[in-house]
Design a protein around this motif. Structure first.
Motif, PDB file in Angstrom:
ATOM      1  N   PRO A 206       0.835  -1.207   0.000  1.00 30.59           N
ATOM      2  CA  PRO A 206       0.000   0.000   0.000  1.00 30.59           C
ATOM      3  C   PRO A 206       0.868   1.255   0.000  1.00 30.59           C
ATOM      4  O   PRO A 206       1.903   1.319   0.669  1.00 30.59           O
ATOM      5  N   GLY A 207       0.441   2.247  -0.767  1.00 30.85           N
ATOM      6  CA  GLY A 207       1.132   3.526  -0.785  1.00 30.85           C
ATOM      7  C   GLY A 207       2.164   3.679  -1.870  1.00 30.85           C
ATOM      8  O   GLY A 207       2.633   4.791  -2.119  1.00 30.85           O
ATOM      9  N   VAL A 208       2.538   2.574  -2.533  1.00 28.40           N
ATOM     10  CA  VAL A 208       3.508   2.686  -3.620  1.00 28.40           C
ATOM     11  C   VAL A 208       2.852   3.390  -4.804  1.00 28.40           C
ATOM     12  O   VAL A 208       1.738   3.044  -5.194  1.00 28.40           O
ATOM     13  N   PRO A 209       3.502   4.397  -5.380  1.00 27.85           N
ATOM     14  CA  PRO A 209       2.888   5.099  -6.520  1.00 27.85           C
ATOM     15  C   PRO A 209       2.716   4.158  -7.706  1.00 27.85           C
ATOM     16  O   PRO A 209       3.602   3.363  -8.014  1.00 27.85           O
ATOM     17  N   GLN A 210       1.554   4.221  -8.357  1.00 27.30           N
ATOM     18  CA  GLN A 210       1.279   3.370  -9.507  1.00 27.30           C
ATOM     19  C   GLN A 210       0.503   4.153 -10.556  1.00 27.30           C
ATOM     20  O   GLN A 210      -0.391   4.938 -10.232  1.00 27.30           O
ATOM     21  N   ASP A 211       0.871   3.933 -11.813  1.00 29.76           N
ATOM     22  CA  ASP A 211       0.246   4.590 -12.954  1.00 29.76           C
ATOM     23  C   ASP A 211      -0.220   3.520 -13.945  1.00 29.76           C
ATOM     24  O   ASP A 211       0.218   2.368 -13.874  1.00 29.76           O
ATOM     25  N   PRO A 212      -1.081   3.872 -14.902  1.00 28.85           N
ATOM     26  CA  PRO A 212      -1.458   2.911 -15.936  1.00 28.85           C
ATOM     27  C   PRO A 212      -0.218   2.357 -16.643  1.00 28.85           C
ATOM     28  O   PRO A 212       0.772   3.073 -16.845  1.00 28.85           O
ATOM     29  N   THR A 213      -0.282   1.090 -17.010  1.00 31.24           N
ATOM     30  CA  THR A 213       0.857   0.401 -17.604  1.00 31.24           C
ATOM     31  C   THR A 213       1.400   1.158 -18.812  1.00 31.24           C
ATOM     32  O   THR A 213       0.639   1.541 -19.709  1.00 31.24           O
ATOM     33  N   TYR A 214       2.703   1.361 -18.811  1.00 28.39           N
ATOM     34  CA  TYR A 214       3.442   2.022 -19.899  1.00 28.39           C
ATOM     35  C   TYR A 214       3.090   3.505 -20.071  1.00 28.39           C
ATOM     36  O   TYR A 214       3.656   4.162 -20.955  1.00 28.39           O
ATOM     37  N   SER A 215       2.178   4.038 -19.266  1.00 28.65           N
ATOM     38  CA  SER A 215       1.762   5.433 -19.484  1.00 28.65           C
ATOM     39  C   SER A 215       2.900   6.414 -19.234  1.00 28.65           C
ATOM     40  O   SER A 215       2.877   7.532 -19.735  1.00 28.65           O
TER      41      SER A 215
END
Length: 236
Positions: A206-215
């Protein structure tokens, strides 16, 4: 979200050493990769009989010419469609990880890029990016289509491998999509970090930054410096 949620637990060295049992799984993965490579070397091959044509700096050449005297050839099907103005960012990332071809040549292997865009556009883009990899256009040729790198008019990430025996050329392997990831070291480096690739598909704390794949991916000369700065809290 608190800062504590964004960082792994803080422990002493003895506890950390115990947790590092994942290293044994990494060793299993390495041996599995060796076994897969050994099986690949024993795969049957298909003779290439079509007369493909590649447009290069010295005119039109054949697939056999791309070997440049070496017995093996790797072709990166670089996604750059006939009407595109610049190359694919993911394919560009891979090209930038190849390094000096002298290392491949020392193991009797040639490497080229191949795309369907016109040669002058390919070479203009190569100059912009500061590369010197050999790059050929298959504009108007069926090569990309017949090796699965263009499907229904859409460009696909792909690598194809060939071997020659005299003047006879054989297709030994092709790989697509995420199969290219081992040749893009940035992914393996990010996989070593607590944040990983920071993409939505990953299983992360939890809390790790995540973005849409390859975005997040850009051409290497197109990143905004603000995109590269850390947006997480400092560890206290």
């Amino acid at each position: 979200m608190s800062a504590a949620e964004e960082w792994p637990p803080i422990v002493d060295r003895a506890v950390w050493d115990d947790a590092r049992a994942v290293l044994q799984q990494e060793k299993v993965l390495t041996r599995m990769k060796d076994a897969i490579s050994a099986a690949r070397r024993r795969m049957p091959m298909v003779e290439v009989r079509s007369d493909y044509r590649f447009h290069g700096p010295d005119g039109t050449v054949t697939l056999l010419d791309l070997f440049d005297g070496h017995p093996q050839l790797i072709v990166q099907h670089f996604m750059f469609g006939p009407d595109w103005q610049e190359g694919c960012d993911g394919c560009s990332m891979m090209a930038e990880h190849i390094g000096p071809l002298s290392h491949l040549h020392a193991r009797r292997t040639a490497f080229v890029l191949s795309s369907r865009a016109p040669l002058e556009r390919l070479h203009a883009f190569r100059e912009r990016m500061g590369w010197d990899l050999p790059w050929y256009s298959t504009e108007g040729d069926a090569f990309n289509i017949e090796f699965g790198a263009t499907v229904d008019g859409e460009e696909q990430q792909a690598i194809s491998v060939f071997v020659r025996r005299g003047d006879r050329v054989f297709h030994t392997w092709s790989i697509y999509a995420r199969g290219e990831e081992p040749f893009m070291m940035v992914f393996d480096l990010l996989d070593l970090t607590p944040f990983g690739r920071q993409e939505e598909w990953e299983s992360s704390p939890p809390g790790v930054p995540q973005d849409p794949t390859y975005s997040w991916m850009r051409l290497s000369d197109s990143y905004d410096r603000t995109e590269q700065s850390c947006t997480c809290h400092d560890a206290d």
